[in-house]
Write an enzyme that holds these catalytic residues in place. Structure first.
Site, mmCIF file in Angstrom:
data_model
loop_
_atom_site.group_PDB
_atom_site.id
_atom_site.type_symbol
_atom_site.label_atom_id
_atom_site.label_comp_id
_atom_site.label_asym_id
_atom_site.label_seq_id
_atom_site.Cartn_x
_atom_site.Cartn_y
_atom_site.Cartn_z
ATOM 1 N N ASP A 35 0.815 -1.225 0.000
ATOM 2 C CA ASP A 35 0.000 0.000 0.000
ATOM 3 C C ASP A 35 0.851 1.278 0.000
ATOM 4 O O ASP A 35 0.345 2.348 -0.325
ATOM 5 C CB ASP A 35 -0.920 0.025 1.225
ATOM 6 C CG ASP A 35 -1.829 -1.189 1.293
ATOM 7 O OD1 ASP A 35 -2.059 -1.812 0.241
ATOM 8 O OD2 ASP A 35 -2.315 -1.505 2.395
ATOM 9 N N ARG A 71 -15.633 -0.910 -25.069
ATOM 10 C CA ARG A 71 -16.169 -0.970 -23.704
ATOM 11 C C ARG A 71 -15.384 -0.062 -22.769
ATOM 12 O O ARG A 71 -14.204 0.206 -23.004
ATOM 13 C CB ARG A 71 -15.998 -2.389 -23.135
ATOM 14 C CG ARG A 71 -16.959 -3.391 -23.665
ATOM 15 C CD ARG A 71 -16.577 -4.755 -23.124
ATOM 16 N NE ARG A 71 -17.555 -5.761 -23.491
ATOM 17 C CZ ARG A 71 -17.296 -7.053 -23.577
ATOM 18 N NH1 ARG A 71 -16.074 -7.499 -23.328
ATOM 19 N NH2 ARG A 71 -18.232 -7.904 -23.901
ATOM 20 N N MET A 92 -5.725 -2.645 -5.086
ATOM 21 C CA MET A 92 -5.668 -2.598 -3.619
ATOM 22 C C MET A 92 -5.108 -1.259 -3.130
ATOM 23 O O MET A 92 -4.854 -0.358 -3.924
ATOM 24 C CB MET A 92 -4.833 -3.759 -3.101
ATOM 25 C CG MET A 92 -5.566 -5.085 -3.107
ATOM 26 S SD MET A 92 -4.547 -6.351 -2.319
ATOM 27 C CE MET A 92 -5.783 -7.635 -2.065
ATOM 28 N N ARG A 150 -0.200 -9.011 -4.818
ATOM 29 C CA ARG A 150 0.715 -9.311 -3.703
ATOM 30 C C ARG A 150 1.564 -10.542 -3.956
ATOM 31 O O ARG A 150 2.434 -10.870 -3.140
ATOM 32 C CB ARG A 150 -0.113 -9.539 -2.423
ATOM 33 C CG ARG A 150 -0.669 -8.290 -1.841
ATOM 34 C CD ARG A 150 -0.819 -8.291 -0.346
ATOM 35 N NE ARG A 150 -1.147 -9.523 0.310
ATOM 36 C CZ ARG A 150 -2.188 -9.695 1.121
ATOM 37 N NH1 ARG A 150 -3.039 -8.709 1.324
ATOM 38 N NH2 ARG A 150 -2.377 -10.836 1.730
HETATM 39 O O1 F6P Z 1 -2.449 -4.039 3.288
HETATM 40 C C1 F6P Z 1 -2.243 -4.856 2.181
HETATM 41 C C2 F6P Z 1 -3.555 -5.297 1.584
HETATM 42 O O2 F6P Z 1 -3.276 -6.070 0.440
HETATM 43 C C3 F6P Z 1 -4.522 -4.164 1.254
HETATM 44 O O3 F6P Z 1 -4.198 -3.488 0.070
HETATM 45 C C4 F6P Z 1 -5.822 -4.911 1.211
HETATM 46 O O4 F6P Z 1 -6.934 -4.075 1.489
HETATM 47 C C5 F6P Z 1 -5.659 -5.935 2.286
HETATM 48 O O5 F6P Z 1 -4.256 -6.106 2.497
HETATM 49 C C6 F6P Z 1 -6.277 -7.262 1.986
HETATM 50 O O6 F6P Z 1 -6.145 -8.073 3.095
HETATM 51 P P1 F6P Z 1 -6.411 -9.631 3.090
HETATM 52 O O7 F6P Z 1 -5.239 -10.300 2.439
HETATM 53 O O8 F6P Z 1 -6.503 -9.983 4.532
HETATM 54 O O9 F6P Z 1 -7.675 -9.886 2.322
#
Ligand code: F6P
Length: 346
Positions: A132, A167, A174, A279
């Protein structure tokens, strides 16, 4: 001297690079021993450990995730440790395992607990991580660059299919309450509109930008941060549950936008939620280098006895700051940064 290492909160690419650097430098230069704690704060809370030596960190530099596992366990939450005070239990377990210092690699929540432990006399050193990029006191966190590149590649791909089908495509990324991923991925990917939590949006204005892009024979790509919300404050969350640190689970704004854009403009719209793809996988070179430098500087802080400090990036230098500085105020996108991106809207 024995040093414990843990990774807590949402994982991100680069965690293994930190662990590798900590262990390699700690063993080679300072003759330290290590113990890994499993799954964030759950490890020290339950005394759950994993061996951590040079052999254990071989080959992990390019690997995403964390070899130690992670969790959002909150030892400060009532009931988290079977009725006992979580901090006391962690202190007892560290003493029982002969752990003299703890390196805590985490974001807002994990480092918040580290701050509390530090105040209670536990020797801790922090390392900031999160895709983030919302931690104060550091210019960048590792994981962010990888997430931005993944989102940018997705936007590039969506451009071609959006053009073929005329479209509007909405990409939800995130970032929780910070719009950094949306801003950087949107700018890098040439988005038509970027919506971030720091700037509540007007749906009429969004539709006007979308219409304008269609008029110029291009298909619009709208990048929306999961925490973005309309000016009228309508709640778009699809899930109502909260994690152990009290955070809501974001998600839903992309689909809401697709429906609104379709009904207001008459153009087909689809939403893509990138989710945890951002991630996962291998870290970029930038994140590998930053994570490696953070790891090396963190173990040096331990060797220097600089407890209560966190390593941070200032410009191109790695500095030490109080851990609390990372979490006392979240780093949000300033209006002038958003204004730079607005030039390309519509
Ligand atoms: O803080 C990192 C993050 O990937 C955020 O961007 C997201 O809102 C959250 O964690 C998602 O969390 P989880 O993996 O618990 O769903």
């Amino acid at each position: 001297m024995r040093v414990g290492v843990l990774t807590g909160g949402g994982d991100c690419p680069g965690l293994n690079a930190v662990i590798r650097a900590v262990v390699r430098k700690g063993v080679q230069e300072y003759g330290l021993e290590f113990v890994g704690f499993r799954d964030g704060w759950r490890g020290p809370l339950e005394g759950d450990t994993v061996p951590l030596d040079v052999q254990a960190v071989r080959g992990i530099l390019p690997r995403g995730g964390t070899i130690l596992g992670s969790s959002r366990t909150n030892p400060l939450k009532a009931g988290a440790s079977g009725g006992r005070d979580g901090i006391e239990r962690i202190k007892d377990n560290l003493a029982g395992l002969g752990v003299d210092a703890l390196i805590v690699i985490g974001g807002e929540d994990t480092l918040g607990v580290a701050t509390r432990l530090g105040e209670q006399g536990v020797p801790v050193v922090g390392v900031p991580k999160t895709i983030d990029n919302d931690l104060g006191a550091t210019d960048y966190t590792f994981g962010f660059d990888t997430a931005v590149n993944i989102a940018m590649e997705a936007i590039d791909r969506l451009h071609t299919t959006a053009e073929s089908h005329h479209r509007a495509l909405i990409v939800e990324v995130m970032g929780r309450s910070a719009g950094w991923i949306a801003l950087h991925a949107g700018m890098a990917g040439g988005a038509n509109v970027i919506l971030i939590p720091e700037q509540p949006f007007d749906i009429e204005q969004v539709c006007a930008w979308v219409q304008h892009r269609f008029q110029t024979q291009y298909a619009p790509i709208v990048v929306v941060a999961e925490g973005a919300h309309p000016k009228d404050g309508t709640d778009t969350l699809v899930a109502q549950e909260r994690d152990a640190f009290g955070h809501v689970r974001y998600g839903g704004v992309g689909q809401m936008l697709a429906s609104e854009i379709e009904s207001r403009t008459g153009k087909e719209a689809r939403a893509t939620v990138l989710g945890h793809v951002q991630r996962g996988g291998t870290p970029t070179a930038f994140d590998r280098v930053l994570a490696t430098r953070f790891g090396a500087h963190a173990i040096r802080a331990v060797a220097d006895g600089a407890y209560g400090s966190m390593v941070a990036l200032r410009g191109t230098d790695i500095v030490r700051v109080p851990i609390a500085d990372a979490t006392s105020e979240l780093k949000l996108v300033p209006p002038e940064r958003y204004a730079e991106a607005e030039l390309f809207f519509g």
